[in-house]
Write a protein that holds these residues in place. Structure first.
Motif, PDB file in Angstrom:
ATOM      1  N   ASP A   1      -7.586  -4.264  12.158  1.00 13.74           N
ATOM      2  CA  ASP A   1      -7.833  -2.724  10.849  1.00 13.74           C
ATOM      3  C   ASP A   1      -7.148  -2.485   9.212  1.00 13.74           C
ATOM      4  OD1 ASP A   1      -8.633  -0.520  12.747  1.00 13.74           O
ATOM      5  OD2 ASP A   1      -6.583   0.180  13.765  1.00 13.74           O
ATOM      6  N   PHE A   2      -8.243  -2.335   8.801  1.00 14.68           N
ATOM      7  CA  PHE A   2      -7.933  -2.734   7.168  1.00 14.68           C
ATOM      8  C   PHE A   2      -7.643  -1.491   6.305  1.00 14.68           C
ATOM      9  CE2 PHE A   2     -11.100  -5.794   8.259  1.00 14.68           C
ATOM     10  CZ  PHE A   2     -10.008  -7.117   7.956  1.00 14.68           C
ATOM     11  N   PHE A   3      -6.292  -0.801   5.608  1.00 14.21           N
ATOM     12  CA  PHE A   3      -6.016  -0.331   4.943  1.00 14.21           C
ATOM     13  C   PHE A   3      -5.443   0.084   3.298  1.00 14.21           C
ATOM     14  CE2 PHE A   3      -4.217  -0.065   9.155  1.00 14.21           C
ATOM     15  CZ  PHE A   3      -4.266   1.435   9.638  1.00 14.21           C
ATOM     16  N   ALA A   4      -6.387   0.481   2.382  1.00 13.87           N
ATOM     17  CA  ALA A   4      -5.669   0.473   1.205  1.00 13.87           C
ATOM     18  C   ALA A   4      -5.152   2.191   0.380  1.00 13.87           C
ATOM     19  CB  ALA A   4      -6.870   0.381   0.354  1.00 13.87           C
ATOM     20  N   GLY A   5      -4.649   2.030  -0.371  1.00 14.67           N
ATOM     21  CA  GLY A   5      -4.310   3.569  -1.159  1.00 14.67           C
ATOM     22  C   GLY A   5      -5.621   3.774  -1.950  1.00 14.67           C
ATOM     23  N   GLU A   6      -5.087   5.709  -1.694  1.00 17.60           N
ATOM     24  CA  GLU A   6      -6.119   5.841  -2.155  1.00 17.60           C
ATOM     25  C   GLU A   6      -5.793   6.321  -3.814  1.00 17.60           C
ATOM     26  OE1 GLU A   6      -9.487   9.500  -0.885  1.00 17.60           O
ATOM     27  OE2 GLU A   6      -7.596   9.672  -0.131  1.00 17.60           O
ATOM     28  N   GLY A   7      -4.597   6.253  -4.057  1.00 18.90           N
ATOM     29  CA  GLY A   7      -3.716   6.801  -5.558  1.00 18.90           C
ATOM     30  C   GLY A   7      -3.872   7.864  -5.658  1.00 18.90           C
ATOM     31  N   CYS A   8      -2.130   8.431  -5.859  1.00 22.98           N
ATOM     32  CA  CYS A   8      -1.512  10.206  -5.462  1.00 22.98           C
ATOM     33  C   CYS A   8      -0.576   9.811  -6.793  1.00 22.98           C
ATOM     34  CB  CYS A   8      -1.190   9.901  -4.600  1.00 22.98           C
ATOM     35  SG  CYS A   8       0.396   8.963  -3.704  1.00 22.98           S
TER      36      CYS A   8
ATOM     37  N   THR B   1      -3.283  -5.415   0.557  1.00 23.61           N
ATOM     38  CA  THR B   1      -4.346  -5.446   1.320  1.00 23.61           C
ATOM     39  C   THR B   1      -5.074  -7.187   1.074  1.00 23.61           C
ATOM     40  OG1 THR B   1      -5.014  -4.904  -1.205  1.00 23.61           O
ATOM     41  CG2 THR B   1      -4.954  -3.635   0.013  1.00 23.61           C
ATOM     42  N   ILE B   2      -6.515  -7.194   1.114  1.00 19.69           N
ATOM     43  CA  ILE B   2      -6.822  -8.722   1.112  1.00 19.69           C
ATOM     44  C   ILE B   2      -7.018  -8.887  -0.079  1.00 19.69           C
ATOM     45  CG2 ILE B   2      -8.970 -10.109   1.505  1.00 19.69           C
ATOM     46  CD1 ILE B   2      -9.738  -8.285   4.234  1.00 19.69           C
ATOM     47  N   SER B   3      -7.197  -8.188  -1.342  1.00 20.37           N
ATOM     48  CA  SER B   3      -7.626  -8.534  -2.733  1.00 20.37           C
ATOM     49  C   SER B   3      -6.221  -8.974  -3.029  1.00 20.37           C
ATOM     50  CB  SER B   3      -8.089  -6.990  -3.272  1.00 20.37           C
ATOM     51  OG  SER B   3      -7.081  -5.900  -2.934  1.00 20.37           O
ATOM     52  N   GLU B   4      -4.994  -8.175  -2.400  1.00 18.27           N
ATOM     53  CA  GLU B   4      -3.332  -8.494  -3.078  1.00 18.27           C
ATOM     54  C   GLU B   4      -3.753 -10.421  -2.556  1.00 18.27           C
ATOM     55  OE1 GLU B   4      -0.972  -7.335  -5.083  1.00 18.27           O
ATOM     56  OE2 GLU B   4      -2.655  -6.560  -5.841  1.00 18.27           O
ATOM     57  N   VAL B   5      -3.265 -10.602  -1.359  1.00 16.98           N
ATOM     58  CA  VAL B   5      -3.147 -11.975  -1.140  1.00 16.98           C
ATOM     59  C   VAL B   5      -4.269 -12.647  -1.586  1.00 16.98           C
ATOM     60  CG1 VAL B   5      -3.169 -12.921   0.711  1.00 16.98           C
ATOM     61  CG2 VAL B   5      -2.671 -10.793   1.118  1.00 16.98           C
ATOM     62  N   LEU B   6      -5.510 -11.979  -1.773  1.00 16.10           N
ATOM     63  CA  LEU B   6      -5.997 -12.945  -2.906  1.00 16.10           C
ATOM     64  C   LEU B   6      -6.218 -13.287  -4.497  1.00 16.10           C
ATOM     65  CD1 LEU B   6      -9.782 -12.236  -1.811  1.00 16.10           C
ATOM     66  CD2 LEU B   6      -8.372 -14.399  -0.703  1.00 16.10           C
ATOM     67  N   ARG B   7      -5.247 -12.451  -4.749  1.00 16.51           N
ATOM     68  CA  ARG B   7      -5.142 -12.126  -5.516  1.00 16.51           C
ATOM     69  C   ARG B   7      -3.673 -13.612  -6.186  1.00 16.51           C
ATOM     70  NH1 ARG B   7      -1.124  -9.454  -8.709  1.00 16.51           N
ATOM     71  NH2 ARG B   7      -0.101  -8.845  -7.508  1.00 16.51           N
ATOM     72  N   VAL B   8      -2.818 -13.669  -5.133  1.00 15.27           N
ATOM     73  CA  VAL B   8      -1.585 -14.536  -5.496  1.00 15.27           C
ATOM     74  C   VAL B   8      -1.441 -15.558  -4.430  1.00 15.27           C
ATOM     75  CG1 VAL B   8      -0.152 -11.811  -5.896  1.00 15.27           C
ATOM     76  CG2 VAL B   8      -0.391 -13.470  -3.904  1.00 15.27           C
TER      77      VAL B   8
ATOM     78  N   ILE C   1       0.795  -0.983  -0.251  1.00 17.86           N
ATOM     79  CA  ILE C   1       0.094  -0.156   0.221  1.00 17.86           C
ATOM     80  C   ILE C   1       0.969   1.024   0.069  1.00 17.86           C
ATOM     81  CG2 ILE C   1      -1.808   1.912   1.370  1.00 17.86           C
ATOM     82  CD1 ILE C   1      -2.631  -1.034   2.411  1.00 17.86           C
ATOM     83  N   CYS C   2       0.521   2.416  -1.000  1.00 13.58           N
ATOM     84  CA  CYS C   2       1.362   3.832  -1.382  1.00 13.58           C
ATOM     85  C   CYS C   2       1.270   4.051   0.721  1.00 13.58           C
ATOM     86  CB  CYS C   2       0.386   4.209  -2.099  1.00 13.58           C
ATOM     87  SG  CYS C   2       1.387   6.165  -2.049  1.00 13.58           S
ATOM     88  N   PRO C   3       2.166   4.288   1.118  1.00 12.35           N
ATOM     89  CA  PRO C   3       2.037   5.067   2.829  1.00 12.35           C
ATOM     90  C   PRO C   3       1.775   6.545   2.470  1.00 12.35           C
ATOM     91  CG  PRO C   3       4.789   5.341   1.646  1.00 12.35           C
ATOM     92  CD  PRO C   3       3.568   4.556  -0.141  1.00 12.35           C
ATOM     93  N   HIS C   4       1.450   7.195   1.142  1.00 13.72           N
ATOM     94  CA  HIS C   4       1.832   8.672   0.707  1.00 13.72           C
ATOM     95  C   HIS C   4       0.002   8.574   0.825  1.00 13.72           C
ATOM     96  CE1 HIS C   4       5.631   9.411  -0.201  1.00 13.72           C
ATOM     97  NE2 HIS C   4       5.489   8.682  -0.573  1.00 13.72           N
ATOM     98  N   CYS C   5      -0.023   8.142   0.066  1.00 16.46           N
ATOM     99  CA  CYS C   5      -2.183   8.030   0.383  1.00 16.46           C
ATOM    100  C   CYS C   5      -2.993   6.684   1.186  1.00 16.46           C
ATOM    101  CB  CYS C   5      -2.791   7.805  -1.201  1.00 16.46           C
ATOM    102  SG  CYS C   5      -2.279   6.658  -2.149  1.00 16.46           S
ATOM    103  N   LYS C   6      -1.996   6.397   2.071  1.00 15.94           N
ATOM    104  CA  LYS C   6      -3.035   5.427   2.818  1.00 15.94           C
ATOM    105  C   LYS C   6      -3.937   5.802   3.444  1.00 15.94           C
ATOM    106  CE  LYS C   6      -1.131   1.575   5.979  1.00 15.94           C
ATOM    107  NZ  LYS C   6       0.407   1.008   6.725  1.00 15.94           N
ATOM    108  N   ARG C   7      -5.188   4.706   3.209  1.00 16.21           N
ATOM    109  CA  ARG C   7      -6.314   5.534   4.158  1.00 16.21           C
ATOM    110  C   ARG C   7      -7.010   4.425   4.605  1.00 16.21           C
ATOM    111  NH1 ARG C   7     -11.248   5.044   1.593  1.00 16.21           N
ATOM    112  NH2 ARG C   7     -10.446   4.526  -0.503  1.00 16.21           N
ATOM    113  N   ARG C   8      -7.648   4.081   5.908  1.00  8.35           N
ATOM    114  CA  ARG C   8      -8.295   3.042   6.806  1.00  8.35           C
ATOM    115  C   ARG C   8      -9.746   2.766   5.848  1.00  8.35           C
ATOM    116  NH1 ARG C   8      -7.873   4.689  11.179  1.00  8.35           N
ATOM    117  NH2 ARG C   8      -6.491   3.265  12.394  1.00  8.35           N
ATOM    118  N   ILE C   9     -10.205   1.438   5.792  1.00 10.09           N
ATOM    119  CA  ILE C   9     -10.985   0.981   4.644  1.00 10.09           C
ATOM    120  C   ILE C   9     -12.179   0.546   5.244  1.00 10.09           C
ATOM    121  CG2 ILE C   9     -10.361   1.429   2.932  1.00 10.09           C
ATOM    122  CD1 ILE C   9     -10.246  -1.634   2.322  1.00 10.09           C
ATOM    123  N   LYS C  10     -13.239  -0.192   4.917  1.00 12.73           N
ATOM    124  CA  LYS C  10     -13.446  -1.169   5.558  1.00 12.73           C
ATOM    125  C   LYS C  10     -14.174  -2.119   4.599  1.00 12.73           C
ATOM    126  CE  LYS C  10     -18.361  -2.434   7.022  1.00 12.73           C
ATOM    127  NZ  LYS C  10     -19.708  -2.448   7.609  1.00 12.73           N
ATOM    128  N   PRO C  11     -13.570  -3.319   3.867  1.00 12.13           N
ATOM    129  CA  PRO C  11     -13.365  -4.174   3.265  1.00 12.13           C
ATOM    130  C   PRO C  11     -14.359  -4.618   2.941  1.00 12.13           C
ATOM    131  CG  PRO C  11     -12.454  -5.541   4.509  1.00 12.13           C
ATOM    132  CD  PRO C  11     -12.715  -4.065   5.181  1.00 12.13           C
TER     133      PRO C  11
END
Length: 505
Positions: free
Chosen positions: A424-431, A494-501, A395-405
């Motif tokens: 606590d779940f996190f994801a990158g917002e995109g920057c 993120t969970i989606s990344e772990v599931l992807r691989v 997850i990008c540290p510059h746009c990291k934010r808490r989310i609900k998966p």
């Protein structure tokens, strides 16, 4: 004639159609200003009347000459007409103006292709595509011809991304330009070919491995970017959990035996093995590697490249390596029974041997070797441990934010309500820092299977993958998905990344 100062050179390039940059550099001149039908240029040799007359004829202009320092002229050419002067969109538009439309399935004269590839806009376009790829940390550049389009894609952190693509009529010129840079035969377009380029990009020496493949719509070309500065040679930074790291360091300190790293293509196996060799390399040990190809050059290590065309296979090379009195051997990949048996014999005769296999998990490596014909008692005697791995995006540290998966992701991970509440779940917002992907960089997730007496008994009994895995799980090994979940809990991915691989039944 007075010499002009560097401040008098223009801030923007003077556009003169397809005037080759190479011609400017060889003749040591640069356009300064266009005034009606008069072109003002700076020349290192104002008495080079051949170049002046050539310009008059080529541009149909009057030429006014000023004297300039050769260093200033070369620097101005690079600044004005090199990769950094225009946006990709501008270069594509300029390159598309006067380029010929060539049918990819037709017979094209090699000299004509070479002329097209030497045009200044094509050179700038290829240079810009390479520069952009390095800037966004891409690992590969894909040039892909289709029926009605020519796609350019970058692989960033393992995922392909479309970029601004040139018109399809430029594909032959672009492919030919890259092939010329890689010293490949541009006339041969019917067979797969490989080449290599070394360039200085953004003050870094970078190797590019080039591969071409003929398709029904023309040649597909991939450039693999090998940036040594981006190579991590520190085990602590690969992502190994603390307990597993200690076990792995103990494992690679053994005097002899075989250690395997498994995973699909692009899962970071080579990086792990290079980092391992860097960790155990010392003046007291001789290390020899046998690779296809040698991706990075490692200091103090003898590296050999496989060449099947002349009979230099993994198996043949390995037999020769043993006669060189090494302490540690790396075989790039075990693909067949011959290589596997030679590797095991090398491990039996007092060498520490590392290699890779393409299997889904650690336990699968054992049954793969048994299936290709390795004797079970020999495998049980030599195999020390197996490390399976994958790469997940960070997850990008510059746009990291808490989310609900999403609920479906939680179900796919088989999480309990308690695990969800405690995390606590996190994801990158995109920057800008992550090119709006939400991820920046990758880290490994691992599964380590130590081969102890219980596992050896299963090997001798030729047990199935499921049986070996059940025994290992009973001993408390961490699976790939469990290690991925730990990194989700730590806010790394993120969970989606772990599931992807990962894939678990």
């Amino acid at each position: 004639m007075a010499e002009i100062s560097f401040q008098e050179y223009p801030a923007k390039p003077v556009v003169l159609g397809n005037l080759p940059i190479l011609f400017m550099k060889q003749s040591r001149f640069v356009p300064l200003q266009m005034d009606g039908d008069t072109l003002r240029i700076a020349m290192a040799d104002p008495e080079d009347f051949y170049t002046i007359d050539t310009l008059k004829l080529a541009c149909n202009l009057n030429i006014e000459v000023c004297r300039g320092r050769e260093e200033d002229i070369i620097e101005a050419i690079e600044r004005l007409y090199g990769t950094g002067s225009q946006s990709l969109e501008m270069i594509i538009e300029e390159a598309g103006k006067d380029s010929d439309d060539i049918s990819s399935d037709g017979v094209v004269d090699a000299d004509h292709l070479r002329d097209l590839a030497s045009e200044a806009p094509i050179i700038r376009l290829v240079n810009r595509l390479i520069l952009n790829a390095v800037e966004v940390r891409a690992s590969d550049i894909h040039f892909e011809p289709f029926e009605n389009e020519f796609k350019v894609r970058y692989r960033i952190d393992g995922i392909l991304h479309n970029v601004e693509s040139p018109p399809s009529r430029l594909q032959d010129a672009i492919i030919s330009r890259v092939k010329i840079m890689a010293k490949m035969d541009i006339a041969e377009r019917r067979l797969p070919r490989d080449g290599r380029i070394k360039l200085k990009v953004l003050d870094k020496e970078i190797d590019f491995r080039v591969s071409t493949l003929p398709t029904i719509f023309g040649e597909s070309l991939v450039m693999r970017i090998l940036d040594r500065d981006a190579l991590i040679l520190d085990l602590e930074k690969l992502g190994l959990p603390e307990d597993l790291l200690r076990q792995y360091v103990d494992l690679i300190s053994k005097p002899y035996g075989m250690i395997l790293v498994t995973g699909p293509t692009g899962s970071g196996k080579t990086t792990t093995l290079y980092t391992t060799l860097a960790k155990i390399n010392s003046p007291e040990t001789k290390i020899i590697t046998l690779e296809e190809p040698v991706e990075y050059q490692l200091r103090g290590i003898n590296q050999i490249q496989v060449n099947t065309k002349i009979g230099m296979t993994f198996a043949n090379g390995l037999r020769s390596i043993v006669r060189q009195d090494p302490d540690i051997i790396l075989v790039g990949e075990i693909r067949d029974r011959e290589t596997a048996e030679t590797a095991i014999q090398s491990a039996l005769t007092g060498h520490l041997l590392f290699s890779t296999l393409h299997t889904n998990d650690a336990a699968g490596a054992i049954t793969r070797l048994l299936d290709i014909g390795v004797e079970n008692f020999l495998l049980g005697s030599t195999l020390l441990g197996i490390l399976a791995q994958r790469l997940v995006r960070v997850i990008c540290p510059h746009c990291k934010r808490r989310i609900k998966p999403e609920e479906k992701l939680l179900k796919a991970m088989n999480l309990t309500p308690g695990q969800v509440c405690e995390t606590d779940f996190f994801a990158g917002e995109g920057c800008e820092e992550c090119n709006h992907t939400g991820f920046r960089g990758r880290i490994g997730i691992f599964e380590y299977l130590p081969v102890d007496d219980d596992i050896r008994r299963e090997i001798t009994a030729r047990a199935s993958t499921e049986r070996i895995k059940d025994v290992a799980l009973g001993k408390g090994i961490l699976t790939l998905r469990q290690d991925g979940w730990n990194k989700v809990q730590r806010g790394i991915t993120t969970i989606s990344e772990v599931l992807r691989v990962t894939l678990e039944k």
